[in-house]
Design a protein around this motif. Structure first.
Motif, PDB file in Angstrom:
ATOM      1  N   LYS A 110      27.930  99.368   5.617  1.00  0.00           N
ATOM      2  CA  LYS A 110      27.240  98.137   6.020  1.00  0.00           C
ATOM      3  C   LYS A 110      25.932  98.398   6.767  1.00  0.00           C
ATOM      4  N   HIS A 111      25.434  99.608   6.720  1.00  0.00           N
ATOM      5  CA  HIS A 111      24.221  99.913   7.481  1.00  0.00           C
ATOM      6  C   HIS A 111      23.028  99.081   7.026  1.00  0.00           C
ATOM      7  N   ASP A 112      22.830  98.926   5.727  1.00  0.00           N
ATOM      8  CA  ASP A 112      21.707  98.122   5.248  1.00  0.00           C
ATOM      9  C   ASP A 112      21.893  96.647   5.612  1.00  0.00           C
ATOM     10  N   SER A 113      23.111  96.170   5.568  1.00  0.00           N
ATOM     11  CA  SER A 113      23.372  94.777   5.934  1.00  0.00           C
ATOM     12  C   SER A 113      22.983  94.514   7.384  1.00  0.00           C
ATOM     13  N   TYR A 114      23.239  95.489   8.244  1.00  0.00           N
ATOM     14  CA  TYR A 114      22.910  95.292   9.649  1.00  0.00           C
ATOM     15  C   TYR A 114      21.417  95.439   9.931  1.00  0.00           C
ATOM     16  N   GLN A 115      20.674  96.031   9.024  1.00  0.00           N
ATOM     17  CA  GLN A 115      19.226  95.981   9.157  1.00  0.00           C
ATOM     18  C   GLN A 115      18.722  94.560   8.900  1.00  0.00           C
TER      19      GLN A 115
END
Length: 408
Positions: free
Chosen positions: A224-229
């Motif tokens: 979920k790293h991109d989602s949290y960006q």
């Protein structure tokens, strides 16, 4: 199912029963109304927004495919529920289109410095909403309201966002007037910032509102790293509106992606509340059952309860792993929050090196006086309602119970 009590689905108003019966008959004839087809939902969103760029990537496409497949295969939607959840997904896609457009038109947003936000986490039904509301009373706090979260970027009629949500909530409460006993939904309430993740289609909110089992299982295993960006970008845009106030947020769902949250916002101030799982679990089952029942004609209660508990285990495991990173946490006991809310907030402020002012104390006192516990009715639930016992729940969550409840 034997052993499961108080699980009868509420009966919708007569006109909705007729709609549901009509849809069932059409389905028997091979006609499916309001299908969950990814390309069709994309087309509807593009038409509603007059935009076309989703900035799609493989994970976004997979999320939409899994979500739509889960809606068709896992659920027994009523026709009204089918339309409602379909609209919810389309809204997420519209938000995605607007996000992609505005990200290009406003490149300065990504450079805005965030005042380190306070985010309340904790197992769902552990008092996170109550604590969030108290912290949001600070004049220096900037909570995000439900109507802002459900449609974070306005379309051509920005003034309609609140009215549209208010109308949808009124319809929901006509389906189940008792829902406010479990969670009070209102357009102007500070609400869960996990709704900002709907834009990415990697959001626990889809499970909260519909029994999408395959999607829930799939979500647990995604990066979920991109989602949290994307989540950070939204916070930066809200920060620009009130540059001198700190965003004050809450979402238990963040516990399942703490590493991604800390990567996106390294200086976030985390406040985690702890409550006995024997109380958390049946309360969560009760809320999820009511929300799923509003869109479904039948539910697998045993499957629902097991899915909830598996996800709670995931939240605990992920958060405990992240605690080893060295990031500081403020831990809060639910019992103190309920027994002495003002002292609880004072202790939080002390640990965060913030000033607890007389004005904040006065606002909390007024809030408590005008919004007493059970203002919307008493939420009645028990472990036995869902085929288990407090002893069995504590055994399943023994490590958490031992660390945070017995020996905090």
């Amino acid at each position: 199912m034997s052993g499961f009590l108080k699980t009868e689905l509420p009966k919708p108003p007569l006109h909705l029963q007729i709609l549901n019966q009509t849809e069932r008959q059409l389905h028997r004839w091979g006609i499916r109304l309001a299908p969950f087809e990814p390309d069709m939902l994309r087309e509807i969103a593009m038409k509603q927004s007059n935009l076309s760029d989703f900035d799609e990537n493989p994970l976004f496409c997979a999320a939409l495919e899994v979500l739509c497949r889960s809606c068709e295969a896992d659920t027994h939607f009523s026709f009204v529920g089918r339309v409602s959840i379909r609209e919810y997904i389309v809204r997420a896609l519209v938000n995605r289109l607007r996000y992609v457009q505005v990200r290009t038109l406003e490149p300065e947003v990504s450079r805005i410095a965030l005042e380190p936000p306070i985010i309340v986490i904790g197992l769902p039904r552990s008092g996170t909403t109550f604590l969030h509301h108290l912290l949001a009373l600070d004049p220096e706090a900037r909570p995000l309201l439900f109507w802002e979260l459900i449609e974070p970027i306005a379309g051509s009629k920005p003034e309609s966002r609140r009215q549209n949500l208010n109308r949808k909530l009124a319809n929901m409460k006509r389906m189940n007037a008792a829902i406010d006993r479990k969670h009070h939904f209102a357009p102007d309430n500070p609400e869960e910032c996990m709704l900002l993740l709907d834009t990415t289609l990697l959001s626990l909110s889809f499970w909260v509102f519909a029994p999408v089992y395959e999607y829930l299982h799939w979500l647990r295993h995604q990066n979920k790293h991109d989602s949290y960006q994307v989540y950070r970008w939204y916070l930066q845009r809200f920060q620009r509106e009130t540059p001198h106030r700190r965003l004050t947020l809450k979402a238990p769902a963040h516990m399942g992606a703490i590493d991604a949250l800390l990567n996106a916002i390294p200086d976030v101030r985390l406040v985690q509340i702890h409550r006995d799982p024997a109380q958390v679990v049946p309360s969560l089952h009760s809320l999820i059952f009511s929300l799923h029942a509003m869109v479904s004609e039948s539910l697998d209660i045993q499957r629902m309860t097991e899915s909830n508990m598996t996800y709670l285990e995931h939240l605990i495991t992920t958060t405990e792993s992240a605690r080893s990173s060295g990031h500081s946490w403020v831990d809060v006991q639910y019992d103190l929050l309920i027994r002495d809310p003002i002292t609880c907030v004072q202790q939080i402020y002390q640990q965060l090196n913030l000033t607890f002012t007389d004005e904040l104390c006065r606002r909390i006192e007024q809030f408590l006086a005008h919004r007493p516990k059970e203002k919307f009715g008493k939420h009645l639930y028990s472990a036995e309602d869902f085929g288990t016992t407090e002893v069995l729940i504590r055994k399943r969550f023994a490590d958490y119970y031992q660390k945070y409840i017995l020996n905090p």
